[in-house]
Design a protein around this motif. Structure first.
Motif, short mmCIF file in Angstrom:
data_model
loop_
_atom_site.label_atom_id
_atom_site.label_comp_id
_atom_site.label_asym_id
_atom_site.label_seq_id
_atom_site.Cartn_x
_atom_site.Cartn_y
_atom_site.Cartn_z
N GLU A 168 -1.53 14.86 -0.50
CA GLU A 168 -1.12 13.58 0.08
C GLU A 168 0.28 13.25 -0.42
O GLU A 168 0.62 13.51 -1.59
N GLU B 131 -3.04 13.85 8.67
CA GLU B 131 -3.81 12.61 8.74
C GLU B 131 -2.95 11.48 8.15
O GLU B 131 -2.56 11.55 6.98
N THR C 118 -2.06 8.05 6.58
CA THR C 118 -2.67 6.97 5.79
C THR C 118 -1.87 5.68 5.86
O THR C 118 -2.43 4.60 5.69
N GLN C 119 -0.58 5.79 6.09
CA GLN C 119 0.25 4.59 6.27
C GLN C 119 1.43 4.97 7.14
O GLN C 119 2.16 5.92 6.83
N ARG C 120 1.65 4.23 8.22
CA ARG C 120 2.71 4.56 9.17
C ARG C 120 3.68 3.39 9.24
O ARG C 120 3.30 2.23 9.24
N ASN D 219 3.26 7.91 5.13
CA ASN D 219 2.36 8.52 4.15
C ASN D 219 1.23 9.21 4.90
O ASN D 219 0.71 8.68 5.90
N GLY D 220 0.84 10.39 4.41
CA GLY D 220 -0.22 11.12 5.07
C GLY D 220 -0.84 12.16 4.17
O GLY D 220 -0.43 12.36 3.03
N ARG D 221 -1.83 12.87 4.75
CA ARG D 221 -2.58 13.89 3.99
C ARG D 221 -2.64 15.15 4.83
O ARG D 221 -2.93 15.11 6.04
N THR E 114 -3.68 10.62 13.53
CA THR E 114 -3.09 11.88 13.08
C THR E 114 -1.75 12.10 13.78
O THR E 114 -1.42 11.43 14.76
N ASN F 233 0.85 -1.19 0.00
CA ASN F 233 0.00 0.00 0.00
C ASN F 233 0.88 1.24 0.00
O ASN F 233 1.09 1.88 1.01
N VAL G 146 -9.34 7.83 13.15
CA VAL G 146 -8.36 8.42 12.24
C VAL G 146 -7.10 8.74 13.01
O VAL G 146 -7.14 9.47 14.00
N LYS H 241 0.82 4.33 -2.06
CA LYS H 241 0.31 5.30 -3.03
C LYS H 241 0.92 6.67 -2.80
O LYS H 241 1.13 7.09 -1.69
#
Length: 456
Positions: free
Chosen positions: A422, A402, A404-406, A415-417, A378, A290, A376, A292
């Motif tokens: 993102e 936020e 999305t993948q840690r 990965n975050g937003r 963060t 994962n 969620v 992205k």
């Protein structure tokens, strides 16, 4: 060196030392000194003429051989590596038939040039290099005469010094009289031998210099005309090349740009040409892939390209530039996100209060994802970070990101937003927080308590 020569060298050593440092009486002939200087220049220039003419001969042959090897290398590049899975065009017999045919025609033309220029190059060998060798042979013979003259001069000065010492002696014994008689005979013999070689060189060296100019004149003229023939043959044959693969109607730069096209731009789009190594061990990649990366106008990139970009930036903990020191924005960020403030009191009063306070109760279990509430995860930015490569996420101190993948640790790239964008960012530039709908975790409490106890 023979035993006799070694003995003479040992006998002449004191006088050689005196001559080198100009001690005592040393014979000097101005005419011979000037002739010797010109002879040394002749020797030096003749060696240079021989070396440069041979280099020119080798350069013409080498140029033609390199042209043939260059054509072979280009033809091999045009041909695909047959049977290799890594070569997309391995099933095609020939990758560029027109280019391969042009290489073969060019190689044939160069080989014809080699056969055509062979007589001219042979003339350079016979009329330039060989005569230079003969002149070097003559110079070596003259060098032997100059060395002989130098030895005779040492003997002449040495015997004169000995004779003068005996003549200046006031009270002479019978032994001294015999030595004086022997020294006079040695001086007379040394004078005859020295004058013979000295006069011979002064008389014949100027003749050698005159013959040198007559020898060099036809040599240089022959070299000039042979060089013209070589260049004319090369120019005429290359000008008449009729290979359809080459567009000779365009200028060199225009023809190059037309052949190259947009290849450079296509190569720049490959991720592997921008690969950066950090030298550290790569952490394991998620088995689910994962990875992205969504940035500015590019979305939904393939799994392989995103994995390459993530692996390229994994080893952030070994970079030379350490993250900036903690600033006052940390306290503000923690206050706004978790509700935990920084203590205002310091000293012993804070220590007493900390000891009297009971340990906090364990946190309540997190709500299940099936319960309808989405948990969620963060993080709060501790420092400013500006994107360094394609796919990075920029943020400033205090921004809520936020996740999305840690990764497993903060030393990896997450990965975050943030702010509608993102991407990936270094985990050690942030601190984990939680959404207002969930209770605080032990990590935030421990961090707050550890930062507060630093004032003790």
């Amino acid at each position: 060196m023979s035993l006799k020569g070694f003995t003479k060298a040992a006998v002449r050593a004191p006088q050689t030392f005196k001559q080198r440092f100009n001690i005592g009486e040393n014979t000097k002939d101005a005419v011979y000194i000037d002739a010797e200087r010109r002879f040394q220049e002749l020797e030096r220039e003749t060696k240079k003429l021989h070396e440069e003419s041979k280099k020119y001969f080798d350069a013409i042959n080498g140029m033609l051989n390199h042209q043939i090897e260059f054509s072979k290398a280009i033809a091999e590049i045009y041909k695909p590596i047959s049977g290799r899975v890594s070569d997309p065009s391995s099933i095609i017999p020939e990758g560029n038939p027109e280019g391969i045919r042009a290489c073969e025609e060019y190689e044939e033309i160069v080989r014809e040039l080699q056969a055509t220029l062979a007589p001219e190059l042979e003339m350079i060998q016979q009329r330039v290099i060989a005569p230079a060798d003969e002149l070097l042979t003559v110079i070596k013979a003259v060098q032997k005469s100059t060395l002989k003259r130098q030895h005779k001069q040492l003997d002449y000065d040495r015997h004169r010094t000995t004779l003068k010492k005996l003549q200046d002696k006031k009270e002479k014994t019978l032994k001294d009289e015999k030595a004086l008689y022997r020294a006079e005979n040695d001086v007379e013999l040394a004078t005859q031998e020295f004058n013979y070689f000295n006069d011979l060189l002064k008389d014949e060296l100027p003749k050698l210099f005159a013959l040198e100019s007559e020898f060099i004149a036809p040599l240089f003229q022959s070299f000039y005309y042979m060089q013209l023939n070589v260049f004319y043959t090369l120019h005429e044959r290359m000008q008449s090349i009729d290979i359809g693969y080459f567009n000779l109607t365009l200028d060199i730069e225009d023809a190059y740009e037309a052949k190259r096209g947009d290849i450079k731009d296509q190569v720049e789009l490959l991720a592997i040409v921008h690969y950066k190594t950090t030298g550290s061990k790569k952490p394991p990649v998620s088995r689910y892939g994962n990875n992205k990366l969504l940035t500015d106008g590019r979305a939904n990139s393939t799994a392989s390209s995103s994995s390459t970009a993530l692996t390229r930036r994994r080893s952030h903990d070994n970079l030379d530039n350490a993250p900036p020191p903690y600033s006052s924005h940390l306290g503000d960020a923690l206050k706004g996100s978790s509700g935990v403030g920084r203590a205002n009191s310091t000293g012993s009063s804070w220590g007493a209060a900390a000891k009297a306070k009971a340990a906090p109760p364990p946190p309540k279990p997190k709500p299940s994802r099936l319960g309808g509430v989405t948990n969620v995860e963060t993080a709060t930015a501790l420092y400013d970070y500006e994107a360094q490569a394609h796919g990075d996420l920029s943020f400033v101190t205090g921004d809520i990101i936020e996740i999305t993948q840690r990764g497993a640790t903060e030393n990896e790239w997450w990965n975050g937003r943030c702010n509608g964008k993102e991407g990936q960012f270094p985990g050690k530039y942030t601190i984990l927080t939680e959404s207002p709908s969930t209770p605080k975790t032990d990590n935030v409490r421990k961090l707050t308590f550890s930062k507060a106890t630093t004032f003790k």
